[in-house]
Design a protein around this motif. Structure first.
Motif, PDB file in Angstrom:
ATOM      1  N   GLN A  17      45.854  41.458  25.166  1.00 48.40           N
ATOM      2  CA  GLN A  17      46.532  42.274  26.076  1.00 48.40           C
ATOM      3  C   GLN A  17      46.621  41.628  27.473  1.00 48.40           C
ATOM      4  OE1 GLN A  17      45.036  46.327  25.791  1.00 48.40           O
ATOM      5  NE2 GLN A  17      46.778  46.780  24.541  1.00 48.40           N
ATOM      6  N   PRO A  18      45.431  41.096  28.072  1.00 46.83           N
ATOM      7  CA  PRO A  18      45.448  40.451  29.189  1.00 46.83           C
ATOM      8  C   PRO A  18      46.373  39.256  29.394  1.00 46.83           C
ATOM      9  CG  PRO A  18      43.096  41.038  28.799  1.00 46.83           C
ATOM     10  CD  PRO A  18      44.038  41.154  27.577  1.00 46.83           C
ATOM     11  N   GLN A  19      46.538  38.460  28.173  1.00 48.56           N
ATOM     12  CA  GLN A  19      47.324  37.359  28.215  1.00 48.56           C
ATOM     13  C   GLN A  19      48.827  37.677  28.181  1.00 48.56           C
ATOM     14  OE1 GLN A  19      45.773  35.650  24.566  1.00 48.56           O
ATOM     15  NE2 GLN A  19      44.089  34.363  25.738  1.00 48.56           N
ATOM     16  N   ALA A  20      49.035  38.788  27.325  1.00 53.29           N
ATOM     17  CA  ALA A  20      50.354  39.339  27.416  1.00 53.29           C
ATOM     18  C   ALA A  20      50.788  39.714  28.793  1.00 53.29           C
ATOM     19  CB  ALA A  20      50.601  40.281  26.289  1.00 53.29           C
ATOM     20  N   ALA A  21      50.235  40.542  29.401  1.00 52.90           N
ATOM     21  CA  ALA A  21      50.311  40.899  30.729  1.00 52.90           C
ATOM     22  C   ALA A  21      50.630  39.753  31.592  1.00 52.90           C
ATOM     23  CB  ALA A  21      49.008  41.702  31.264  1.00 52.90           C
ATOM     24  N   PHE A  22      49.830  38.725  31.579  1.00 49.33           N
ATOM     25  CA  PHE A  22      49.923  37.556  32.465  1.00 49.33           C
ATOM     26  C   PHE A  22      51.422  37.005  31.994  1.00 49.33           C
ATOM     27  CE2 PHE A  22      49.328  32.983  33.684  1.00 49.33           C
ATOM     28  CZ  PHE A  22      49.024  32.939  34.951  1.00 49.33           C
ATOM     29  N   ALA A  23      51.684  36.703  30.898  1.00 52.73           N
ATOM     30  CA  ALA A  23      52.926  35.972  30.439  1.00 52.73           C
ATOM     31  C   ALA A  23      53.940  36.955  30.844  1.00 52.73           C
ATOM     32  CB  ALA A  23      52.743  35.803  28.752  1.00 52.73           C
ATOM     33  N   LEU A  24      53.848  38.006  31.121  1.00 50.73           N
ATOM     34  CA  LEU A  24      55.239  38.858  31.485  1.00 50.73           C
ATOM     35  C   LEU A  24      54.987  39.357  32.922  1.00 50.73           C
ATOM     36  CD1 LEU A  24      55.230  41.537  28.477  1.00 50.73           C
ATOM     37  CD2 LEU A  24      56.579  39.391  28.896  1.00 50.73           C
ATOM     38  N   GLY A  25      54.077  38.813  33.568  1.00 46.95           N
ATOM     39  CA  GLY A  25      53.881  39.162  35.105  1.00 46.95           C
ATOM     40  C   GLY A  25      53.679  40.329  35.333  1.00 46.95           C
ATOM     41  N   VAL A  26      53.047  41.074  34.837  1.00 39.55           N
ATOM     42  CA  VAL A  26      52.593  42.578  35.174  1.00 39.55           C
ATOM     43  C   VAL A  26      51.283  42.643  35.057  1.00 39.55           C
ATOM     44  CG1 VAL A  26      54.902  43.308  34.066  1.00 39.55           C
ATOM     45  CG2 VAL A  26      52.886  43.348  32.655  1.00 39.55           C
ATOM     46  N   SER A  27      50.817  43.960  35.424  1.00 40.80           N
ATOM     47  CA  SER A  27      49.434  44.260  35.599  1.00 40.80           C
ATOM     48  C   SER A  27      48.780  44.372  34.336  1.00 40.80           C
ATOM     49  CB  SER A  27      48.974  45.331  36.634  1.00 40.80           C
ATOM     50  OG  SER A  27      49.500  46.518  35.974  1.00 40.80           O
ATOM     51  N   LEU A  28      47.722  44.341  33.956  1.00 38.22           N
ATOM     52  CA  LEU A  28      47.094  44.822  32.777  1.00 38.22           C
ATOM     53  C   LEU A  28      47.313  45.886  32.384  1.00 38.22           C
ATOM     54  CD1 LEU A  28      45.331  43.978  30.051  1.00 38.22           C
ATOM     55  CD2 LEU A  28      43.120  44.322  31.386  1.00 38.22           C
ATOM     56  N   ARG A  29      46.926  47.021  33.395  1.00 43.24           N
ATOM     57  CA  ARG A  29      46.994  48.360  33.402  1.00 43.24           C
ATOM     58  C   ARG A  29      48.538  48.672  32.762  1.00 43.24           C
ATOM     59  NH1 ARG A  29      46.115  52.154  30.659  1.00 43.24           N
ATOM     60  NH2 ARG A  29      46.188  54.452  31.510  1.00 43.24           N
ATOM     61  N   GLY A  30      49.366  48.216  33.749  1.00 43.76           N
ATOM     62  CA  GLY A  30      50.775  48.404  33.303  1.00 43.76           C
ATOM     63  C   GLY A  30      51.342  48.008  31.880  1.00 43.76           C
ATOM     64  N   TYR A  31      50.622  46.785  31.585  1.00 44.21           N
ATOM     65  CA  TYR A  31      51.053  46.452  30.220  1.00 44.21           C
ATOM     66  C   TYR A  31      50.393  47.256  29.255  1.00 44.21           C
ATOM     67  CZ  TYR A  31      51.676  43.862  26.037  1.00 44.21           C
ATOM     68  OH  TYR A  31      51.696  43.480  24.772  1.00 44.21           O
TER      69      TYR A  31
END
Length: 121
Positions: A17-31
């Motif tokens: 989840q943290p990697q996906a959030a980073f890849a999409l440019g969103v916060s971890l909580r938002g992801y």
């Protein structure tokens, strides 16, 4: 795109989840809210998931140390390598590894990073 489709995308690419959030440019909580179906998955995120699946070479890069789970994410390979070299200069025993995220991500092992650092010196 549904929350289940977002989860399936992340799992296909082998991302946390943290990697996906980073890849999409969103916060971890938002992801996490998107995966839990507590927030809408906007068009920008949908396009980004499609693009990253079609172009896995654009996935972020990760620097890990040989000491365990210490990991830092970078958007570009050159920034990740620079960070790994800086880690070596600060602590030779860090044994960093640079890896692109995703199922076919390339890896630059510690010995390769040391060799590159020596070439640049």
């Amino acid at each position: 795109m549904t929350a289940q489709e977002l989860i399936a995308w992340r799992e296909r690419l082998g991302l946390t989840q943290p990697q996906a959030a980073f890849a999409l440019g969103v916060s971890l909580r938002g992801y996490q809210k998107r995966e839990a179906d507590e927030a809408p998955i906007d068009r920008e995120a949908q396009l980004a998931t499609r693009y990253l699946e079609e172009h896995p070479e654009e996935l972020p890069w990760q620097v890990r140390t040989g000491r365990g789970a210490v990991a830092v994410l970078f958007g570009a390979k050159d920034r990740a390598i620079s960070h790994a070299i800086a880690m070596l200069e600060a602590d030779e025993a860090a044994k960093p590894q640079v890896r692109q995220l995703g199922p076919a991500g390339s890896v630059m092992e510690h010995a390769e990073i040391v060799a590159l650092r020596d070439q640049l010196s």
